[in-house]
Design an enzyme around this catalytic site. Structure first.
Site, PDB file in Angstrom:
ATOM      1  N   LYS A 169       3.221   1.383  18.133  1.00  0.00           N
ATOM      2  CA  LYS A 169       3.684   2.780  18.130  1.00  0.00           C
ATOM      3  C   LYS A 169       2.545   3.794  18.051  1.00  0.00           C
ATOM      4  O   LYS A 169       2.690   4.923  18.508  1.00  0.00           O
ATOM      5  CB  LYS A 169       4.673   3.009  16.978  1.00  0.00           C
ATOM      6  N   ASP A 205      12.562   7.984  16.465  1.00  0.00           N
ATOM      7  CA  ASP A 205      12.869   7.433  15.131  1.00  0.00           C
ATOM      8  C   ASP A 205      13.180   8.549  14.144  1.00  0.00           C
ATOM      9  O   ASP A 205      14.072   8.434  13.306  1.00  0.00           O
ATOM     10  CB  ASP A 205      11.664   6.645  14.580  1.00  0.00           C
TER      11      ASP A 205
HETATM   12  P1  NAP Z   1       5.100  -1.496   9.737  1.00  0.00           P
HETATM   13  O1  NAP Z   1       4.354  -0.381  10.407  1.00  0.00           O
HETATM   14  O2  NAP Z   1       4.646  -2.900   9.952  1.00  0.00           O
HETATM   15  O3  NAP Z   1       5.101  -1.173   8.139  1.00  0.00           O
HETATM   16  C1  NAP Z   1       5.611  -2.101   7.243  1.00  0.00           C
HETATM   17  C2  NAP Z   1       5.681  -1.481   5.844  1.00  0.00           C
HETATM   18  O4  NAP Z   1       6.438  -2.400   5.033  1.00  0.00           O
HETATM   19  C3  NAP Z   1       4.343  -1.321   5.159  1.00  0.00           C
HETATM   20  O5  NAP Z   1       4.391  -0.151   4.373  1.00  0.00           O
HETATM   21  C4  NAP Z   1       4.271  -2.562   4.233  1.00  0.00           C
HETATM   22  O6  NAP Z   1       3.521  -2.340   3.064  1.00  0.00           O
HETATM   23  C5  NAP Z   1       5.704  -2.703   3.847  1.00  0.00           C
HETATM   24  N1  NAP Z   1       6.107  -4.039   3.415  1.00  0.00           N
HETATM   25  C6  NAP Z   1       6.250  -5.139   4.199  1.00  0.00           C
HETATM   26  N2  NAP Z   1       6.725  -6.154   3.440  1.00  0.00           N
HETATM   27  C7  NAP Z   1       6.907  -5.685   2.190  1.00  0.00           C
HETATM   28  C8  NAP Z   1       7.368  -6.255   0.975  1.00  0.00           C
HETATM   29  N3  NAP Z   1       7.749  -7.524   0.926  1.00  0.00           N
HETATM   30  N4  NAP Z   1       7.419  -5.475  -0.123  1.00  0.00           N
HETATM   31  C9  NAP Z   1       7.053  -4.180  -0.080  1.00  0.00           C
HETATM   32  N5  NAP Z   1       6.581  -3.577   1.040  1.00  0.00           N
HETATM   33  C10 NAP Z   1       6.505  -4.334   2.155  1.00  0.00           C
HETATM   34  O7  NAP Z   1       6.632  -1.472  10.142  1.00  0.00           O
HETATM   35  P2  NAP Z   1       7.533  -0.217  10.597  1.00  0.00           P
HETATM   36  O8  NAP Z   1       7.471  -0.049  12.068  1.00  0.00           O
HETATM   37  O9  NAP Z   1       7.231   0.949   9.740  1.00  0.00           O
HETATM   38  O10 NAP Z   1       8.997  -0.793  10.271  1.00  0.00           O
HETATM   39  C11 NAP Z   1       9.413  -0.991   8.920  1.00  0.00           C
HETATM   40  C12 NAP Z   1      10.859  -1.480   8.922  1.00  0.00           C
HETATM   41  O11 NAP Z   1      11.708  -0.478   9.466  1.00  0.00           O
HETATM   42  C13 NAP Z   1      11.079  -2.737   9.776  1.00  0.00           C
HETATM   43  O12 NAP Z   1      12.012  -3.568   9.119  1.00  0.00           O
HETATM   44  C14 NAP Z   1      11.685  -2.191  11.055  1.00  0.00           C
HETATM   45  O13 NAP Z   1      12.544  -3.131  11.694  1.00  0.00           O
HETATM   46  C15 NAP Z   1      12.503  -1.035  10.501  1.00  0.00           C
HETATM   47  N6  NAP Z   1      12.746   0.008  11.513  1.00  0.00           N
HETATM   48  C16 NAP Z   1      14.046   0.305  11.764  1.00  0.00           C
HETATM   49  C17 NAP Z   1      14.343   1.300  12.679  1.00  0.00           C
HETATM   50  C18 NAP Z   1      15.794   1.620  12.940  1.00  0.00           C
HETATM   51  O14 NAP Z   1      16.074   2.268  13.944  1.00  0.00           O
HETATM   52  N7  NAP Z   1      16.704   1.229  12.056  1.00  0.00           N
HETATM   53  C19 NAP Z   1      13.331   1.973  13.375  1.00  0.00           C
HETATM   54  C20 NAP Z   1      11.994   1.662  13.082  1.00  0.00           C
HETATM   55  C21 NAP Z   1      11.719   0.659  12.137  1.00  0.00           C
HETATM   56  P3  NAP Z   1       1.913  -2.521   3.032  1.00  0.00           P
HETATM   57  O15 NAP Z   1       1.362  -1.194   3.447  1.00  0.00           O
HETATM   58  O16 NAP Z   1       1.656  -2.861   1.623  1.00  0.00           O
HETATM   59  O17 NAP Z   1       1.592  -3.634   3.990  1.00  0.00           O
END
Ligand code: NAP
Length: 372
Positions: A169, A205
């Site tokens: 992204k 988003d």
């Molecule tokens: P990303 O850029 O990979 O960021 C992941 C985040 O999750 C980081 O802040 C990471 O913390 C944290 N994290 C991962 N595992 C964790 C755990 N076990 N405990 C606490 N924190 C944890 O991912 P993203 O694109 O932001 O997406 C995040 C989530 O949102 C995903 O599940 C994705 O599928 C969902 N999402 C949903 C939509 C929707 O339309 N519903 C849209 C976009 C994303 P650290 O910084 O410590 O690594």
């Protein structure tokens, strides 16, 4: 009878059952094929009338009505997504028997680029929305490691629009010709529009999450805890700030959380130091709780206070452990599918210029998640 003999008999019985079931399938196929040909003959008849009256072959409104009627009649085990796929092919065959010169352009292509990508529900959601709107087009999931090459692919293949997901992204931005001002402010792009060879990046988003939240609560003047500091958190945090909320970022890794809090001009707290959650709204923007890690939660659920609003961006499973715990103590919950469908509707409108059928999109996504 020894084990080997028993195994041979079991295999024979199984073969017999399979043969009988295959025979039934062949019989069904014969009837389906016959019915399709009879349906096409009726379509041919309509085609002749349209030719005589100078009416165009494609009737989007009629096609939309067909899908909605079939959706209302449908029973298990056929899910909504495959229903759209099957009848889209049948309707396309109907169009081809009515074909008039000049209507054989190849259908537009759309795609989602990410890695991993196998879990994505974007193809079933967008293909159903295209069918419902009576629009030609195919939406494909592509596992992409080299985003620069994939963006060249958009140009080379004339792909009309693309969704961009983990982990591209932010990286995608430098390969595009134009960035919409909201996406530039957020610092992340999840949507690419190919406007006659000019590629412009957008972020849907943010709008998707805010619409899902605002369906359940006001945001102005509220204290909001946003857990996570990745691309999703960046978009949602930007939108929450724009709505006049007091935002606090909670994150596992201090540096990443501090960086996002600085960019969004808000407070930061490391998750490990959280003893209470004194907020009106808590949003999980981490991947904690996402399949297959269904048992995990981003924070201890005992910290949730009753009566608040809890949103989870994770949409698979639909009811995460965090949402189940929140529901149990009387919180208002917002599931990840609401955001997913709303952001998808924004993408659809950017690509096609047409309103998306949000109800259909939600229905097919929920159907895919049920019994998953
Ligand atoms: P990303 O850029 O990979 O960021 C992941 C985040 O999750 C980081 O802040 C990471 O913390 C944290 N994290 C991962 N595992 C964790 C755990 N076990 N405990 C606490 N924190 C944890 O991912 P993203 O694109 O932001 O997406 C995040 C989530 O949102 C995903 O599940 C994705 O599928 C969902 N999402 C949903 C939509 C929707 O339309 N519903 C849209 C976009 C994303 P650290 O910084 O410590 O690594």
């Amino acid at each position: 009878m020894n084990d080997n003999q028993q195994n041979t008999i079991d295999a024979d019985v199984e073969q017999e059952d399979i043969a009988a079931l295959r025979k039934r399938i062949d019989d069904f196929d014969d009837r389906i094929l016959d019915l399709i040909n009879r349906r096409l003959s009726a379509a041919q008849g309509i085609g002749q009338i349209k030719k005589q009256t100078g009416t165009t072959v494609v009737d989007n409104r009629r096609e939309g009505e067909i899908y909605l009627r079939l959706l209302s009649l449908n029973q298990d085990p056929l899910k909504a997504g495959p229903l759209y796929r099957i009848f889209r092919s049948i309707i396309a065959a109907g169009r081809s028997v009515q074909n008039q010169p000049g209507e054989a352009d190849p259908p537009p292509l759309y795609a989602v680029f990410g890695d991993p990508i196998g879990h994505s529900l974007s193809p079933v959601m967008h293909n159903s929305a295209l069918a419902q709107a009576g629009l030609d087009g195919h939406y494909l999931a592509c596992r992409v490691q080299d985003i620069a090459a994939a963006i060249s692919g958009i140009r080379g293949l004339g792909i009309r629009g693309a969704s961009i997901t983990i982990p591209h992204k932010i990286g995608v931005m430098k390969h595009l010709d134009l960035i919409d001002s909201l996406a530039a402010d957020i610092g992340a792009v999840n949507t690419v529009v190919n406007n006659r060879g000019v590629l412009q990046g957008y972020n849907s988003d943010c709008a998707g999450a805010i619409k899902a939240l605002k369906a359940k609560t006001d945001l102005n003047g509220k204290d909001v805890a946003l857990i996570g500091a990745g691309g999703g958190a960046r978009a949602v945090g930007f939108g929450i700030k724009q709505q006049g909320s007091r935002l606090t970022i909670l994150n596992r890794t201090r540096e990443k959380g501090e960086k996002l809090a600085t960019d969004l001009n808000c407070e930061f707290k490391p998750i490990s130091e959280i003893k209470r959650l004194p907020y009106h709204i808590v949003v999980n923007a981490t991947s904690a709780g996402m399949k297959p890690h269904n048992d995990s939660t981003p924070v201890d659920t005992d910290l949730l206070e009753s009566g608040i609003v809890v949103m989870d961006m994770v949409y698979n499973p639909l009811k995460t452990r965090l949402l189940a715990a929140a529901e149990k103590i009387g919180c208002t919950t917002v599931d990840g599918v609401s955001m997913f469908v709303n952001q998808g509707a924004v993408q659809f409108e950017l690509w096609t210029g047409r309103k998306a059928s949000v109800d259909v999109m939600r229905r097919v996504v929920l159907d895919e998640l049920t019994n998953d």
